[in-house]
Design a protein around this motif. Structure first.
Motif, PDB file in Angstrom:
ATOM      1  N   ALA A  22       0.828  -1.210   0.000  1.00 18.58           N
ATOM      2  CA  ALA A  22       0.000   0.000   0.000  1.00 18.58           C
ATOM      3  C   ALA A  22       0.861   1.258   0.000  1.00 18.58           C
ATOM      4  O   ALA A  22       0.424   2.315  -0.457  1.00 18.58           O
ATOM      5  N   ARG A  26      -0.028   3.954  -6.626  1.00 22.75           N
ATOM      6  CA  ARG A  26      -1.002   3.166  -7.395  1.00 22.75           C
ATOM      7  C   ARG A  26      -0.366   2.799  -8.736  1.00 22.75           C
ATOM      8  O   ARG A  26       0.148   3.647  -9.436  1.00 22.75           O
ATOM      9  N   GLY A  27      -0.393   1.522  -9.067  1.00 26.55           N
ATOM     10  CA  GLY A  27       0.194   1.052 -10.324  1.00 26.55           C
ATOM     11  C   GLY A  27       1.663   0.675 -10.212  1.00 26.55           C
ATOM     12  O   GLY A  27       2.209   0.081 -11.128  1.00 26.55           O
ATOM     13  N   GLU A  29       4.902  -1.442  -8.617  1.00 24.65           N
ATOM     14  CA  GLU A  29       5.087  -2.817  -8.180  1.00 24.65           C
ATOM     15  C   GLU A  29       6.493  -2.988  -7.635  1.00 24.65           C
ATOM     16  O   GLU A  29       7.361  -2.149  -7.850  1.00 24.65           O
ATOM     17  N   TYR A  58      -6.556  -9.266  -3.816  1.00 24.64           N
ATOM     18  CA  TYR A  58      -5.925  -8.098  -3.215  1.00 24.64           C
ATOM     19  C   TYR A  58      -4.541  -7.789  -3.798  1.00 24.64           C
ATOM     20  O   TYR A  58      -4.085  -6.659  -3.730  1.00 24.64           O
ATOM     21  N   ARG A  60      -1.743  -8.430  -7.101  1.00 30.13           N
ATOM     22  CA  ARG A  60      -1.493  -8.872  -8.473  1.00 30.13           C
ATOM     23  C   ARG A  60      -0.052  -9.395  -8.526  1.00 30.13           C
ATOM     24  O   ARG A  60       0.875  -8.705  -8.110  1.00 30.13           O
ATOM     25  N   THR A  77      -3.799  -4.518  -5.764  1.00 30.15           N
ATOM     26  CA  THR A  77      -4.856  -4.201  -6.725  1.00 30.15           C
ATOM     27  C   THR A  77      -5.731  -3.082  -6.156  1.00 30.15           C
ATOM     28  O   THR A  77      -5.633  -2.739  -4.965  1.00 30.15           O
ATOM     29  N   ASP A  78      -6.602  -2.536  -6.987  1.00 27.73           N
ATOM     30  CA  ASP A  78      -7.555  -1.543  -6.487  1.00 27.73           C
ATOM     31  C   ASP A  78      -8.430  -2.158  -5.400  1.00 27.73           C
ATOM     32  O   ASP A  78      -8.718  -1.503  -4.390  1.00 27.73           O
ATOM     33  N   ASN A  79      -8.850  -3.418  -5.588  1.00 26.34           N
ATOM     34  CA  ASN A  79      -9.630  -4.107  -4.551  1.00 26.34           C
ATOM     35  C   ASN A  79      -8.821  -4.252  -3.263  1.00 26.34           C
ATOM     36  O   ASN A  79      -9.370  -4.144  -2.165  1.00 26.34           O
ATOM     37  N   ARG A  81      -6.405  -2.216  -2.256  1.00 23.42           N
ATOM     38  CA  ARG A  81      -6.327  -0.894  -1.621  1.00 23.42           C
ATOM     39  C   ARG A  81      -7.613  -0.578  -0.869  1.00 23.42           C
ATOM     40  O   ARG A  81      -7.591  -0.061   0.249  1.00 23.42           O
ATOM     41  N   THR A  82      -8.746  -0.885  -1.492  1.00 18.85           N
ATOM     42  CA  THR A  82     -10.042  -0.641  -0.842  1.00 18.85           C
ATOM     43  C   THR A  82     -10.179  -1.501   0.413  1.00 18.85           C
ATOM     44  O   THR A  82     -10.599  -1.014   1.471  1.00 18.85           O
TER      45      THR A  82
END
Length: 100
Positions: A22, A26-27, A29, A58, A60, A77-79, A81-82
């Motif tokens: 986290a 975003r994006g 790795e 969660y 990738r 992933t976005d999921n 992070r959420t």
């Protein structure tokens, strides 16, 4: 009643993995060996926890090659992070309730 803590994230080793991923943009790795070293985990232990996080959607995992050398990259992933944001909010609610 506070929200339940996400059992997938709540395991200490997986919490450390998710928190570390986290912290990336975003994006972005990170390579498996770098995360393994950062968390001071064995390759097998980290792989086991990553598999559980990947199965939950969660994390990738991208396997590729650099030349002839296999390389594994990891990202939240976005999921993921959420789910981590929800986990943090649920934990804060739980801690606030414990103080009251």
């Amino acid at each position: 009643m506070p929200e339940e803590l996400d059992a997938v994230i709540h395991a200490p080793a997986r919490l450390r993995v998710v928190a570390s991923l986290a912290a990336l943009g975003r994006g972005d790795e990170v390579a498996f060996p770098k995360l393994r070293k950062l968390l001071d985990m064995t390759a097998g232990n980290l792989s086991t926890h990553l598999r559980k996080l990947e199965d939950a959607g969660y994390v990738r995992v991208t396997k590729t090659h650099e030349g002839r050398t296999p390389v594994t990259y990891l990202a939240l992933t976005d999921n993921g992070r959420t789910a981590f944001a929800d986990y943090q909010a649920a934990l804060m609610d739980l801690l606030k309730g414990a103080q009251g």
